[in-house]
Design a protein around this motif. Sequence first.
Motif, PDB file in Angstrom:
ATOM      1  N   ALA A 585       0.832  -1.211   0.000  1.00 10.01           N
ATOM      2  CA  ALA A 585       0.000   0.000   0.000  1.00 10.01           C
ATOM      3  C   ALA A 585       0.859   1.251   0.000  1.00 10.01           C
ATOM      4  CB  ALA A 585      -0.929  -0.017   1.201  1.00 10.01           C
ATOM      5  N   GLU A 586       2.001   1.186   0.705  1.00  7.55           N
ATOM      6  CA  GLU A 586       2.934   2.319   0.712  1.00  7.55           C
ATOM      7  C   GLU A 586       3.425   2.606  -0.711  1.00  7.55           C
ATOM      8  OE1 GLU A 586       4.035   3.583   3.906  1.00  7.55           O
ATOM      9  OE2 GLU A 586       4.901   5.278   2.841  1.00  7.55           O
ATOM     10  N   ARG A 587       3.751   1.533  -1.442  1.00 15.91           N
ATOM     11  CA  ARG A 587       4.187   1.701  -2.830  1.00 15.91           C
ATOM     12  C   ARG A 587       3.038   2.203  -3.707  1.00 15.91           C
ATOM     13  NH1 ARG A 587       6.591  -3.402  -1.894  1.00 15.91           N
ATOM     14  NH2 ARG A 587       4.938  -4.358  -3.151  1.00 15.91           N
ATOM     15  N   ALA A 588       1.849   1.681  -3.444  1.00 13.30           N
ATOM     16  CA  ALA A 588       0.694   2.078  -4.250  1.00 13.30           C
ATOM     17  C   ALA A 588       0.409   3.563  -4.115  1.00 13.30           C
ATOM     18  CB  ALA A 588      -0.535   1.271  -3.832  1.00 13.30           C
ATOM     19  N   LEU A 589       0.536   4.095  -2.894  1.00 13.95           N
ATOM     20  CA  LEU A 589       0.296   5.528  -2.686  1.00 13.95           C
ATOM     21  C   LEU A 589       1.352   6.348  -3.424  1.00 13.95           C
ATOM     22  CD1 LEU A 589      -1.423   7.672  -1.270  1.00 13.95           C
ATOM     23  CD2 LEU A 589       0.102   7.477   0.712  1.00 13.95           C
ATOM     24  N   ALA A 590       2.590   5.892  -3.382  1.00  8.26           N
ATOM     25  CA  ALA A 590       3.673   6.619  -4.052  1.00  8.26           C
ATOM     26  C   ALA A 590       3.543   6.527  -5.569  1.00  8.26           C
ATOM     27  CB  ALA A 590       5.024   6.062  -3.605  1.00  8.26           C
ATOM     28  N   ASP A 591       3.066   5.378  -6.080  1.00 11.14           N
ATOM     29  CA  ASP A 591       2.986   5.162  -7.528  1.00 11.14           C
ATOM     30  C   ASP A 591       1.658   5.593  -8.121  1.00 11.14           C
ATOM     31  OD1 ASP A 591       4.828   2.002  -7.313  1.00 11.14           O
ATOM     32  OD2 ASP A 591       5.499   4.104  -7.292  1.00 11.14           O
ATOM     33  N   GLY A 592       0.756   6.132  -7.306  1.00  6.93           N
ATOM     34  CA  GLY A 592      -0.524   6.610  -7.833  1.00  6.93           C
ATOM     35  C   GLY A 592      -1.471   5.501  -8.249  1.00  6.93           C
ATOM     36  N   GLU A 593      -1.454   4.363  -7.525  1.00  7.54           N
ATOM     37  CA  GLU A 593      -2.331   3.258  -7.886  1.00  7.54           C
ATOM     38  C   GLU A 593      -3.721   3.379  -7.265  1.00  7.54           C
ATOM     39  OE1 GLU A 593      -0.435  -0.428  -6.940  1.00  7.54           O
ATOM     40  OE2 GLU A 593       1.286  -0.055  -8.247  1.00  7.54           O
ATOM     41  N   PHE A 594      -3.881   4.252  -6.261  1.00  6.60           N
ATOM     42  CA  PHE A 594      -5.196   4.407  -5.660  1.00  6.60           C
ATOM     43  C   PHE A 594      -6.086   5.254  -6.579  1.00  6.60           C
ATOM     44  CE2 PHE A 594      -4.637   2.115  -1.940  1.00  6.60           C
ATOM     45  CZ  PHE A 594      -3.449   2.446  -1.292  1.00  6.60           C
TER      46      PHE A 594
END
Length: 836
Positions: A585-594
Motif C-alpha cells: 500500500a505504501e508503494r501504491a500511494l507513491a505510484d498513484g495506484e489508488f
Amino acid sequence: MPRSLPAPWDAPPLHELPDDYRLSALQIHGAGIGTWAWNVQTGEIRIADEWARTVGYTLAELEPATITLWESLAHPDDLAESGRQLKRHWRGKTDRYECECRLRHKDGHWVWVLDRGRLLSRDEGGRPQWMFGAHTDLTRQKAAEAERDQILERFRRLATHLPGSLYQYRLRPDGSSHFPYATDTIELIYGCTPADVADDAAPVFAVIHPDDRDRVRAGIAESAVRLGVRRDRYRVLHPTRGEIWIDGVSTPERLADGSTLWHGFLLDATEAERQRAKLKLTAKVFSSTQEGVMITDPNARILEVNEAFCRLTGYRAEEAIGQRASLLKSGRQGPDFYRALWSDLRLKGRWRGEIWNRRKNGEIYPELLSIDAVLDELGQPENYIGVFRDITEVKQHQYELDRATYYDPLTGLPNRRLASDRLHIAIEHAKRHQELVAICYLDLDRFKQINENHDFGVGDLLLTRFAERLADALRGHDTIGRVGGDEFLLLLTGLRNRHEALELIHRVMELARTPFSLRQDEQIALSASIGVALYPELDLSADELIRYADQALYRAKERGRNCYVVFDREEGFISRVRADLLQAAERALADGEFRLFYQPKLDLRSGRVWSVEALIRWRLPDGRIRPPGEFIEALSGTPLDTRVGDWVIDEALRQQCAWHAQGLRLPVSVNVSADHLLGDDFVPMLRTALQHHAMAEPHLLTLEILETSRISDFARVCRRLEECRELGVLFSLDDFGTGYSSLTYMRQLPVDVLKIDRSFVLTMLDSEADLSIVKGIIGLGRAFGRLVIAEGAETPAHIEQLKALGCDLAQGYGLSRPIPADGVMQWVTDWNRSTA
C-alpha cells in the motif's frame, strides 16, 4: 496539381499574358475559391488567399510559392494520379485537368480538395506554359459520403441479421409482378434468391401452398385497391425445408406509373403454428383431465374451466367464468413475479413454474402451473390455457425431508450441513460486495457439568432457550447453526470491518452470561467460549474457515473459557500478510495506484442526483481492482491510514473542481475515520486542501464520520467538528443505528446528516424489526432537523419503500454501483435528464 517538369523555361509574368487570359484569372481570383496559376516551365505558382486558408496557412507563411510547395503538401499517393491526369490534359485527351487529392493541413490532418485547371498558353515550341485553376474544399462532401456509407452499411447489417426477410414487392398495371428488393434471407422463406425474383415473382407463387395461393393473391389485390396494411399467414412448400408457415406484413404505396409497391417483412411462423395446433388439441380434451384447466381471453378473463378446476379451487364454474384469473391470487408473489410471468408468455408463448394460489375458502395452497398462449392466424395471443395441480402433499414431504436433512431436531436451527452450505453462499456474496464474514465456533462452558447436576431434560431446555436467545439477538441475515451437543456455529454476514464483527461477538458473549430462569426460583448461569475466523482476512474455503474457527475455539478453552479468540490474531500468518499488505500500500500511494470511484446519492423527493460519495479503490499494475475490504482494515491505526485519508480528501476536492469547471456542480462526501479526524494535523490539512483547490463553496464537501463507537471523548470531538465547520464543510454520521449510543452521538455531535446503516435497509423489506428501526431513524432525523440518507438501497423496491417512508436520500446498487471518475458527469447528466 502535378509535379513540375524537369527543365525550366523562361515565361512572361502574369501582366504580360493576353488580356482575356489575364481577365479570366483575375475573375477566378476574385471569386474566393482557392485559385492558382502555375508556370509549368519555371515552377512558379501563384495562389489566392482562399487556397492558403484551405490548408490553414496565410499567404506569407507559404512563401516562396513554387511547385515544390504543392509537392510538400500533397499526399504521396495522390501525386502520381495528379501527374497522370495532367499529362492526359496536355496531350489533348481531356479538355481540362481534374483530380481529387489530399493536402496536409497546418494542424496535421488531411484536407480533401477537388483540383481543377486548364492549360491556357503554350510557348512557340508548343510546350505547356501557363495553367490556371482552383481548389474546391471537399471536406464536407467527403464527410457526407462517409456518413451515407455508414448508414447504408448499418442498414445492410440490420437487414442481414434480422430473423426474417425484408422485401419490396411491385405489382405492375399489366398484372405482372416482381421483387425489386429482397434480403438474401428470402431463400430461407421461399427457396429462391433475390436475383431469381428481381424481374418476375413467379418462383414465389410457385411454392405457396395450393390451398393458400388464391387467398394470398386475393389479399394482394384487395390491399392494392384500398392501399391498406396487409397481414397474412400462409403455408409454403419449401424445396428443402418442406412445409413451413409464413407470417407476412407489408404496407403499399401507389407509384406514378400506376403500379403498387409493397414494403414488407416475412417471418417463419412454423413453430408458433405447431404450438397453436398443439394447444388447441389440449383445449379439446381438457374436460377429461384430472388436473385443473382454465382458459382465458388475452386479458386473463376466465372463459372456461373444467371439473378438476372446480374441485381444486372450490369455485363453481359459473362463479369463475367472467372473472379475471387474479381471482385466485394469494398475495404471496409480488409484482416482479407476475411481470416475469407475462414477459415469458409474450416472448416464448409459455410459462411453467410453482405458484401459491387461494381457494374460495381462503386457504392458500401451492400448485404446479403451466400457461400456454394460443395464437390466432396473425400470431397474436387469442387465448391462454392454464393447467395446474395441487402440490400441497409434495411440498409437505419436501419440507419434512428438508427439516430432517438440514435442521437440528431439538432447536430447529440449521445443522452443520446447512450452515456449511450457507457459508459457501455468504463467501460468494462477500466477494461480490466487498464485505466481511465472521465464522464463530461457540461452545457452552461446563455444559456437561450442568447435565450431570440436573436431569437430562434441563440440558435440552437450556439449549433450546439459548438458541432462541441467539435468534432474537442477531440479525435476520445471520445464520445460527447447532453442530454438536452444546456447540453452535454462527455466520455473521454483511459486515464491513473487523470492529463490527467483534461488537456482535461481544453481544453473544453477554447473552451467554445472562442467567437463564428455567424453573421456579432456579437460575442457571452459563458462559461461552468462541473461536472466530474472519473472511477475507483468511482467504480460504468454507471447510477450512470452519476448521480454523474450531482451532481458535480450542485456544479460547485453553485460556480459561468465557472468552473469544480470533484465529488470525493468534497466528503469525495474518501478521505477515498485513505487513506485506502495508508495504504494498505504501508503494501504491507513491505510484498513484489508488483511485476514487463515486457512488451517487438520490434525492428521493425530486428524483435527481443529490451528491456522490467518494470510495477508494486500489488499481493493481495488472489492471485488477482491489476493493477496500481487502486493505482498509490493515491500514487502521497506522500512519499510512492518515496519509491515505489525506490523499482521499485532496483527490475528491480536485475532482470536484474539475467537474465544476465542466459545468457540473456536484457535492461530494468522503469517509473519515475517528483517528484521522482527531489527528493534530487534520484541520490544517483540510484548510490547505480547500485553499489549494479554490473551494468557493466548501459546504459542497461532507465528511462522513466512521467508527463512531470508538469515540469516547465527546468534548474533544465536538471541538474538532466545530473547527472544521468554521471552514464551511458539513458532517455526516455514518452507520447510524448500530451500537448502543447512536442517539447520544446524534444529540451531542454537530452533524448535518444521518446515514442509516445498510444492514437495516437491506433487510427492511423482509424484517418488520428492521423496518421499524428505519422508520424510527427517519423520524428522529426529522425531529432533530437532520437530513437522513439510507445506505443499502440495493433494489428499486428498496428505493420505493424509502420514498414512501419519507426518507430524504438513498444510496445503493438499486441506483448505481460506484462509478469511475471519468464516467460520473455523463451518468449524472443522463440520470437528471431522464427525470426532468
